[in-house]
Motif scaffolding. Structure first.
Motif, mmCIF file in Angstrom:
data_model
loop_
_atom_site.group_PDB
_atom_site.id
_atom_site.type_symbol
_atom_site.label_atom_id
_atom_site.label_comp_id
_atom_site.label_asym_id
_atom_site.label_seq_id
_atom_site.Cartn_x
_atom_site.Cartn_y
_atom_site.Cartn_z
ATOM 1 N N ARG A 454 -46.925 42.287 24.095
ATOM 2 C CA ARG A 454 -47.739 43.475 23.841
ATOM 3 C C ARG A 454 -46.907 44.752 23.998
ATOM 4 O O ARG A 454 -47.020 45.686 23.187
ATOM 5 N N GLU A 455 -46.068 44.805 25.028
ATOM 6 C CA GLU A 455 -45.218 45.973 25.227
ATOM 7 C C GLU A 455 -44.316 46.198 24.016
ATOM 8 O O GLU A 455 -44.126 47.330 23.561
ATOM 9 N N ALA A 456 -43.769 45.094 23.493
ATOM 10 C CA ALA A 456 -42.875 45.210 22.335
ATOM 11 C C ALA A 456 -43.643 45.593 21.079
ATOM 12 O O ALA A 456 -43.154 46.393 20.263
ATOM 13 N N PHE A 457 -44.845 45.025 20.910
ATOM 14 C CA PHE A 457 -45.653 45.374 19.741
ATOM 15 C C PHE A 457 -46.029 46.866 19.739
ATOM 16 O O PHE A 457 -46.080 47.501 18.691
ATOM 17 N N ASN A 458 -46.286 47.398 20.927
ATOM 18 C CA ASN A 458 -46.736 48.784 21.019
ATOM 19 C C ASN A 458 -45.638 49.796 20.678
ATOM 20 O O ASN A 458 -45.927 50.988 20.548
ATOM 21 N N ILE A 459 -44.418 49.347 20.561
ATOM 22 C CA ILE A 459 -43.329 50.236 20.127
ATOM 23 C C ILE A 459 -43.409 50.480 18.619
ATOM 24 O O ILE A 459 -42.991 51.531 18.121
ATOM 25 N N ILE A 460 -43.958 49.515 17.881
ATOM 26 C CA ILE A 460 -43.978 49.598 16.411
ATOM 27 C C ILE A 460 -44.665 50.854 15.898
ATOM 28 O O ILE A 460 -44.123 51.546 15.023
ATOM 29 N N PRO A 461 -45.846 51.247 16.431
ATOM 30 C CA PRO A 461 -46.482 52.481 15.922
ATOM 31 C C PRO A 461 -45.652 53.736 16.155
ATOM 32 O O PRO A 461 -45.833 54.736 15.459
ATOM 33 N N THR A 462 -44.750 53.686 17.149
ATOM 34 C CA THR A 462 -43.891 54.851 17.377
ATOM 35 C C THR A 462 -42.774 54.936 16.342
ATOM 36 O O THR A 462 -42.153 55.989 16.191
ATOM 37 N N LEU A 463 -42.543 53.812 15.661
ATOM 38 C CA LEU A 463 -41.506 53.788 14.624
ATOM 39 C C LEU A 463 -42.077 54.060 13.237
ATOM 40 O O LEU A 463 -41.493 54.782 12.436
ATOM 41 N N SER A 464 -43.239 53.453 12.959
ATOM 42 C CA SER A 464 -43.789 53.528 11.605
ATOM 43 C C SER A 464 -45.306 53.566 11.660
ATOM 44 O O SER A 464 -45.931 52.900 12.496
ATOM 45 N N LYS A 465 -45.891 54.328 10.758
ATOM 46 C CA LYS A 465 -47.351 54.391 10.642
ATOM 47 C C LYS A 465 -47.892 53.290 9.735
ATOM 48 O O LYS A 465 -49.089 53.047 9.681
ATOM 49 N N SER A 466 -47.009 52.598 9.024
ATOM 50 C CA SER A 466 -47.420 51.541 8.098
ATOM 51 C C SER A 466 -47.410 50.183 8.802
ATOM 52 O O SER A 466 -46.564 49.939 9.675
#
Length: 827
Positions: A454-466
């Motif tokens: 979950r911690e790793a997944f939550n980084i994704i929105p900080t990289l991309s909105k898509s």
């Protein structure tokens, strides 16, 4: 379907082939056509020898035309000397005048009411345009008198093809002459060899029922020389088929021999021939098969193996060119894994790395038997230019994660990320999208600790909105495993925390993956409730899961929910609901449209689990009864669960030593991902196996280990599923007071579970023995429990009037008069 028995020199002919051959009486002309090794001549000699009501004449055209004509005249002379003399004067037809003269004679012969059958073997040796014209003018299928059977290797004449397709002539080809799976078993029995079904299936798949090769297999099994089958087959093909082909045909086969299957368009691009030339080749080579459904061509497996041997004899440069050209045609056609194999063989990697493909087309091939191909391509990441294309690099990275090659994945993640950041072709937006995909893979390196993930997944929105989509939409969230709990329950006593972690993560995960795995948190909780014996709550959550998963076409999760519902139906003894949920699983698997094949495997696994629970293990799919096939075809993440299923199969069959022999391997795999549920099952089976082999102390020890893992989370069902195997052992095992309540719950649930299983089995027997429908069997079972019509209607969600009418039918079919008598059928 023709069985050539070597000892008697006669053909054993199946009933279906007899039926096909017997239809010759409806036609003037019959054509028996198939390649060498299909037993055409022997079948006809066996079937038509002394055929009642006909004078049978046999001519072999394996000679010159003049000799053939002389033999034909001599045969006809037996029936009518004047006709024979007329034929002899004309001679073999070489001109239009000859053709017309013969047509006139045949018209008279065909009106003759004497019943005669002329069989001409090797007919393709003398077949030409003149002969075809003669047939085309004289094919009347309703005429009595003379009938003709022509035996030939293949039919190329369009006139004859038209006659057969219009049903104006009988055609019996290699499909009718081939051995079916049942024929192979029968043929081996006739040759005093008993085959198990798995071996028979393997022979069928590797020969496509080619009678001569099946005969070689039978001889080899009988004489203990199985290893020489391929050599003998290759010698037969070379002498009887390969040497008969011309140079162009051999080159054509060499070009296409690198394909597993191919379309006409691929054939044109690979051989550089025109469409008509390709069709002529494909139609003219009898060991090429065409699948009308997929519109693809393929070779008989044994024939393809021979061609592959021939390919190895070609110069290395020529072979590389053939392989590389085939790789490109497969890549263009979207056959990505076939392209990967061929690019790997030709040591050319740049084109595959620069392709843009969907992981959904790669995922089904990420299995152990293909690991070498993936590893080879992954190891060449650093040798090719990407030119701004990183889709395949990301796919190969995730594929190596699925093979559990963690070091390779870490290295690829780092280097792919650096290459993306340093690639001048990419703009910032493109880089962000690719880096988000890499972060998605990084999250899975924390599998199966969902807090870390979950911690790793939550980084994704900080990289991309898509949403990420290269990997997420290409594989089922639960792989080929029916149980999400199996995948994500990793610590005894922490099940509720793990469920909470999934529930918290689910909304964020769905957002970044556009709904991938929709419903996984609900099915995880339902799985836990089921294993704790809370069936009502589990059922409600499963219905919620089905709605969530179905709305997003998440068929893997949908199947997992139906699987739990089917298990609940077993507990309750509701055969109708059990069948309905199993049917839903099969229907969902078919919705996969062959994109991954993983859902078909998942359906097989679900069905096998159910069959093991009701101890019908013989009906389990063959591949799930073979440890090597399991390891070769199941996702590495799901392997522990399927190994549990295989362990149950061994235990049910009394193969205790076999299970004990592989138990260390099973325990090691369970520990690799800290899988609690498979570990519980494995300890239970170790307890049973040791108990049955006299190691009582070890049996008690392993059962206690299973209890220690299960008790903190109140996981009862692994013990309930196996209660009939461990009931005596549980009674003997000394447990502390801390576990006494846990044991009582197991015993209580098990009693009801065994009643449910008994009802399901009985319903199956009643269905089979008395002709009850599934609905009638379920009504009968509930009525036997003294439920009223109203109560039955409420439980089965049907009208009370339907129950009433069903009861009348049930009493009539079972020939009873009261519900009291009905109870006897379910005891």
């Amino acid at each position: 379907m023709a069985h050539i028995r070597n000892l008697t020199n006669r053909a054993y002919i199946s009933n279906s082939l007899k039926e096909s051959l017997g239809r010759f009486e409806m036609y003037r002309y019959s054509f028996i056509y198939a390649p060498t090794g299909y037993g055409k001549s022997k079948v006809c000699k066996t079937f038509f020898k002394n055929y009642s009501g006909y004078t049978v004449l046999w001519i072999d055209a394996d000679s010159s035309r003049d000799i053939f004509w002389e033999n034909l005249c001599n045969a006809i002379k037996i029936l009518n000397p004047s006709f024979a003399e007329s034929f002899k004067k004309i001679g073999f037809p070489d001109s239009p005048e000859d053709v017309n003269a013969i047509i006139n004679i045949l018209s008279i012969m065909n009106s003759d009411k004497s019943s005669a059958l002329l069989i001409i073997d090797n007919f393709d040796n003398i077949l030409d345009d003149n002969i075809c014209k003669i047939f085309a003018s004289s094919y009347s299928s309703t005429a009595i008198g003379f009938k003709y059977i022509f035996i030939l290797r293949k039919i190329t004449s369009q006139n004859i093809i038209n006659l057969i397709s219009k049903d104006e002539a009988l055609g019996i080809g290699k499909n009718e002459l081939s051995f079916s799976l049942e024929d192979i078993e029968d043929y081996f029995r006739l040759n005093e060899v008993i085959l198990d079904k798995e071996t028979a299936k393997t022979i069928y798949e590797t020969t496509s029922g080619w009678p001569y090769v099946v005969h070689l297999c039978a001889e080899a099994h009988k004489n203990g020389m199985v290893e020489f089958v391929n050599d003998k087959c290759n010698t037969f093909i070379e002498n009887n088929i390969w040497l008969e082909l011309n140079h162009d045909e051999r080159e054509f086969l060499s070009d296409m021999g690198v394909f597993s299957s191919f379309t006409l368009n691929q054939c044109i691009k690979q051989t550089l021939l025109k469409e008509k030339e390709c069709l002529d080749m494909l139609n003219g080579i009898a060991f090429v098969d065409y699948n009308e459904h997929t519109r693809k061509y393929s070779f008989n497996p044994m024939f393809k193996r021979f061609i592959e041997q021939m390919l190895k004899e070609k110069p290395a440069k020529e072979l590389r060119n053939i392989t590389l050209r085939a790789a490109r045609t497969n890549l263009e056609a979207g056959n990505y894994f076939e392209a990967m194999k061929l690019f790997s063989q030709s040591k050319e990697y740049s084109e595959i790395y620069q392709c843009t493909c969907d992981f959904v087309h790669i995922y089904p091939f990420v299995i152990k038997q293909n690991k070498d191909v993936f590893s080879d391509i992954a190891n060449h990441y650093w040798n090719v230019e990407k030119n701004g294309q990183y889709t395949f690099s990301i796919i190969i990275c995730f594929s190596m994660l699925l093979f559990n090659e963690k070091h390779m994945v870490e290295t690829l993640l780092s280097d792919i990320g650096n290459d993306i950041n340093n690639d001048s072709i990419l703009n910032e937006s493109q880089k962000i999208l690719y880096l988000a995909e890499l972060q998605y893979i990084k999250a899975y390196t924390g599998y199966n600790d969902f807090n870390k993930m979950r911690e790793a997944f939550n980084i994704i929105p900080t990289l991309s909105k898509s949403p990420v989509n290269i990997i997420a939409n290409g594989f089922p969230f639960n792989f080929e495993c029916p149980s999400v709990m199996m995948l994500y329950h990793r610590q005894a006593g922490a099940l509720d925390e793990e469920i909470n972690a999934l529930e918290k993560c689910a909304p964020d995960y769905y957002r970044i993956t556009n709904g991938h795995g929709k419903g996984f948190e609900a099915v995880m909780k339902a799985d836990a409730l089921y294993n704790r014996g809370d069936f009502d709550s589990a059922e409600i959550l499963c219905q919620k899961t089905i709605y969530m998963a179905d709305s997003r076409n998440q068929y893997g999760i949908y199947i997992a929910a139906c699987y739990i519902l089917a298990n609940i139906s077993l507990y309750r003894g509701l055969n109708d609901q059990y069948k309905e949920n199993m049917n839903k699983i099969e229907q969902a698997a078919r919705k996969d449209d062959n994109k991954t094949g993983s859902l078909v495997k998942l359906a097989d696994i679900c069905n096998a689990c159910m069959l093991s629970n009701i101890e019908h293990q013989d009906e389990i799919a063959a591949w799930l009864k073979d440890q090597k096939k399991i390891e070769d075809t199941v996702s590495f993440y799901s392997l522990s669960f399927v190994n549990v299923l295989f362990g149950k199969y061994l235990i049910l069959n009394g193969e205790y030593h076999h299970f004990l022999g592989i138990s260390g391997q099973l325990l090691g795999l369970n520990n690799l991902f800290s899988y609690v549920l498979p570990q519980i099952y494995t300890y239970i089976y170790l307890a049973v196996a040791n108990y049955q082999t006299g190691e009582t102390e070890k049996a008690h020890k392993f059962l206690l280990e299973a209890i220690k893992l299960a008790e903190p989370d109140n996981i009862y069902m692994p013990f309930v599923h196996n209660y009939s195997l461990i009931s005596d052992l549980i009674a003997e095992t000394v447990v502390s007071r801390d576990f006494s309540s846990f044991i009582k719950h197991i015993v209580k649930i098990s009693k009801n579970y065994e009643k449910g299983i008994k009802s399901i089995k009985k319903a199956g027997h009643v269905l089979a023995d008395y002709g009850l429908t599934v609905r009638e069997a379920d009504v009968a079972k509930l009525a036997a429990q003294r439920l009223s019509n109203k109560e039955i209607a409420a439980q089965l969600f049907i009208a009370e009037s339907t129950v009433k009418s069903n009861m009348k039918v049930i009493f009539n079919k079972l020939q009873i008069n009261s519900r009291a008598e009905l109870k006897n059928f379910f005891e």
